[in-house]
Motif scaffolding. Sequence first.
Motif: not given
Length: 285
Positions: A79, A82, A97-98, A100, A220, A222, A227, A230, A245-246
Amino acid sequence: MKLLRVGPAGAERPALLDADGTLRDVSGLVPDVDGALLADDGALDRVRAAAATGDLPVLDATGLRVGPPVARIGKVVCIGLNYHDHAAETGAEPPAEPVVFFKAADTVVGPNDTVLVPRGSVKTDWEVELAVVIGRTARYVASHEAALACVAGYAVAHDVSEREFQIERGGTWDKGKNCETFNPLGPWLVTADEVPDPQALGLKLWVNGELKQDGTTAEQIFSVAEVVRYVSQFMTLYPGDVINTGTPAGVAMGQPEPKPYLRAGDVVELEIEGLGRQRQELKPA
């Protein structure tokens, strides 16, 4: 539990770090720490029970390599952008939106393994990230509660990136994300029951002893639950899959010129609260 895998690359065996910090061999109970184990509640319960009795063989950690805590990873989903502060430092709008993208599973190495600076690289960058390890098939997950129920545990990930390859060489981000050794993972997989709130974890990273990143997953954009939910709308997540996750602010790309990108000889150390610490020396590819 803190599950890990120790031994030479390609020949690791499963182990755990018990409540007293003693390294224990669990190869007599399970063949490996992989998706099959993480999806098997009975097998995990047997490992927990054995750990509680203290009867598992002790391993001498002296000189023992720690490998990635998960074997046979199917895919590494990442991600981007984030964290609010990281988006700001790169001049990007927070995504609606995330974002990806993927890293190949073969980029994953142990937490203290060498990271190779790609040939021709002048913009190799660091990124400390919370990794989510999937333990239950996630397909069109409907709620945050259901999403978290699919999480087997958490680990420290280093999403090493080559920014010129990523941004300036055309196409998608993949060229700057999939260089060999670009995803140190571990030292442990900490099972989800030991991480009551994945949005309350501190993350730090140092380069040559200088603190560069000091953030929290509370920032974060998201959450972990969002995450997982999604991503499951676009692909099926299987036990043993990993989601990075970023990263928070503090990467080299976000700093003033001349940006302090990584070079061979540099040492990067990173940690996440409760999930352990990594250390990598960089060498030329």
